[in-house]
Scaffold this active site. Structure first.
Site, PDB file in Angstrom:
ATOM      1  N   ARG A 102       0.819  -1.212   0.000  1.00  0.00           N
ATOM      2  CA  ARG A 102       0.000   0.000   0.000  1.00  0.00           C
ATOM      3  C   ARG A 102       0.860   1.273   0.000  1.00  0.00           C
ATOM      4  O   ARG A 102       0.566   2.228  -0.720  1.00  0.00           O
ATOM      5  CB  ARG A 102      -0.925   0.005   1.217  1.00  0.00           C
ATOM      6  CG  ARG A 102      -1.938   1.134   1.235  1.00  0.00           C
ATOM      7  CD  ARG A 102      -3.017   0.927   0.186  1.00  0.00           C
ATOM      8  NE  ARG A 102      -2.738   1.610  -1.081  1.00  0.00           N
ATOM      9  CZ  ARG A 102      -3.221   1.224  -2.248  1.00  0.00           C
ATOM     10  NH1 ARG A 102      -4.000   0.166  -2.337  1.00  0.00           N
ATOM     11  NH2 ARG A 102      -2.942   1.892  -3.339  1.00  0.00           N
ATOM     12  N   LYS A 137       1.851  25.154  -3.732  1.00  0.00           N
ATOM     13  CA  LYS A 137       0.607  24.509  -3.324  1.00  0.00           C
ATOM     14  C   LYS A 137       0.808  22.993  -3.342  1.00  0.00           C
ATOM     15  O   LYS A 137       0.362  22.280  -4.236  1.00  0.00           O
ATOM     16  CB  LYS A 137      -0.535  24.930  -4.238  1.00  0.00           C
ATOM     17  CG  LYS A 137      -0.868  26.417  -4.109  1.00  0.00           C
ATOM     18  CD  LYS A 137      -1.974  26.836  -5.052  1.00  0.00           C
ATOM     19  CE  LYS A 137      -2.285  28.326  -4.914  1.00  0.00           C
ATOM     20  NZ  LYS A 137      -3.331  28.781  -5.845  1.00  0.00           N
ATOM     21  N   LYS A 169       3.335  39.463  -2.623  1.00  0.00           N
ATOM     22  CA  LYS A 169       1.961  39.283  -3.054  1.00  0.00           C
ATOM     23  C   LYS A 169       1.079  40.391  -2.490  1.00  0.00           C
ATOM     24  O   LYS A 169       1.563  41.308  -1.825  1.00  0.00           O
ATOM     25  CB  LYS A 169       1.465  37.895  -2.643  1.00  0.00           C
ATOM     26  CG  LYS A 169       2.272  36.768  -3.298  1.00  0.00           C
ATOM     27  CD  LYS A 169       1.847  35.406  -2.844  1.00  0.00           C
ATOM     28  CE  LYS A 169       0.500  35.023  -3.398  1.00  0.00           C
ATOM     29  NZ  LYS A 169       0.496  34.849  -4.859  1.00  0.00           N
ATOM     30  N   GLU A 197       4.038  40.353  -7.485  1.00  0.00           N
ATOM     31  CA  GLU A 197       2.718  40.090  -8.054  1.00  0.00           C
ATOM     32  C   GLU A 197       2.009  41.404  -8.337  1.00  0.00           C
ATOM     33  O   GLU A 197       1.920  42.270  -7.463  1.00  0.00           O
ATOM     34  CB  GLU A 197       1.897  39.254  -7.077  1.00  0.00           C
ATOM     35  CG  GLU A 197       0.469  38.986  -7.528  1.00  0.00           C
ATOM     36  CD  GLU A 197      -0.332  38.275  -6.458  1.00  0.00           C
ATOM     37  OE1 GLU A 197      -0.244  37.035  -6.389  1.00  0.00           O
ATOM     38  OE2 GLU A 197      -1.024  38.963  -5.679  1.00  0.00           O
ATOM     39  N   ASP A 218      -1.120  38.585 -12.202  1.00  0.00           N
ATOM     40  CA  ASP A 218      -2.122  37.784 -11.513  1.00  0.00           C
ATOM     41  C   ASP A 218      -3.527  38.000 -12.052  1.00  0.00           C
ATOM     42  O   ASP A 218      -4.026  39.135 -12.116  1.00  0.00           O
ATOM     43  CB  ASP A 218      -2.094  38.118 -10.022  1.00  0.00           C
ATOM     44  CG  ASP A 218      -3.000  37.209  -9.208  1.00  0.00           C
ATOM     45  OD1 ASP A 218      -2.946  35.989  -9.421  1.00  0.00           O
ATOM     46  OD2 ASP A 218      -3.746  37.728  -8.360  1.00  0.00           O
TER      47      ASP A 218
END
Length: 281
Positions: A102, A137, A169, A197, A218
């Site tokens: 597994r 991410k 950002k 950004e 963005d």
């Protein structure tokens, strides 16, 4: 072959993963049902058309529990295979192989899923002149592996973490008082790579003047991206990001941006359908 990846400890990963699965009692099913000296042969194969990734890591699980296991690779990471393709053959102690099954499959299914989705995005921008980037991410603890998988699928890694480049950002901009002040502060701190950004055309020039070395454009539509690329005029790399899908990435890549970043190649990739079929020797 020994799998090596900068910043990744394969032995520790395998040991921790198996410890999580086996707990303090071990594999009670295999211990109860399978004779201690029984041996099995197994074939790992793909039930989908996939880009293969993680085979050597999967093999490490079998070898960890049975150092004498014989593992033969039928294909290698990065290969694109059709449904029904044999990926790996392994022979060894039956209890050990069943206990490792597994963990080995979870790893290769996940990484092949990431590589397969990445390859689909790479194919979608093949005629656009842009390079696909991944993002941060990623599943906590699996970043090195998932970024290996995106490279295997044909993408280029964006920054590995918070440490290897500044990425300014919208929240940084809000606190610092604008893209210009934020970029200037990063430059004054001696940071070499400063990604800024911007989501408006009027932010581009202040960011460049203040020291940005890379612009992240963005959530801009293709017309706005083309306008932004024209203003930048090759002074620094441009990257389109935000809401990119397989349906939209082609048009985005053709706007002249150098890069397109896609979070979903790690965040939302479905596991590849890969199985392991055993046969008694």
């Amino acid at each position: 072959m020994t799998f090596r990846l900068d910043g990744f400890d394969l032995d520790a990963f395998v040991a921790a993963t198996l410890a999580e699965d086996m707990g303090e009692g071990g594999d009670v099913t295999s211990s109860a049902v399978i004779p201690a000296d029984a041996r099995f042969a197994a074939v790992m194969d793909s039930r989908d058309a996939i880009t293969v990734c993680g085979l050597e890591i999967a093999a490490a699980f079998f070898r960890h529990l049975d150092p004498a296991a014989q593992v033969t690779m039928a294909v290698h990471d990065g290969e694109r295979v059709s449904p029904g393709t044999a990926l790996m053959r392994v022979t060894g102690n039956a209890r050990a192989l069943l206990t490792a099954e597994r963990s080995a499959l979870n790893t290769v299914q996940h990484l092949s899923g990431v590589a397969t989705l990445t390859a689909r995005y790479v194919d979608a921008i093949a005629d656009g002149g842009a390079t696909l980037l991944d993002t941060r991410k990623t599943i906590p603890g699996l970043r090195r592996l998932e970024k290996y998988a995106t490279r295997t699928g044909g993408a280029k890694n964006h920054r590995m973490g918070l440490w290897d480049a500044a990425m300014i950002k919208d929240n940084h901009v809000a606190v610092a008082g604008g893209v210009g002040p934020a970029a200037a502060l990063a430059k004054a701190a001696g940071i070499a790579d400063i990604i800024v950004e911007v989501d408006r055309i009027d932010q581009i020039e202040p960011a460049i003047v203040a020291g940005a070395t890379h612009l992240l454009l963005d959530n801009m539509d293709p017309d706005m991206l083309r306008a932004a690329v024209a203003i930048v005029a090759g002074r620094l790399p441009t990257e389109a990001s935000g809401g990119v899908t397989l349906e939209t990435i082609g048009a985005i890549a053709r706007t002249g941006v150098r890069y397109v970043s896609v979070g979903r190649i790690t965040q939302s990739a479905p596991a590849a359908d890969i199985g392991l079929d055993f046969a008694t020797i």
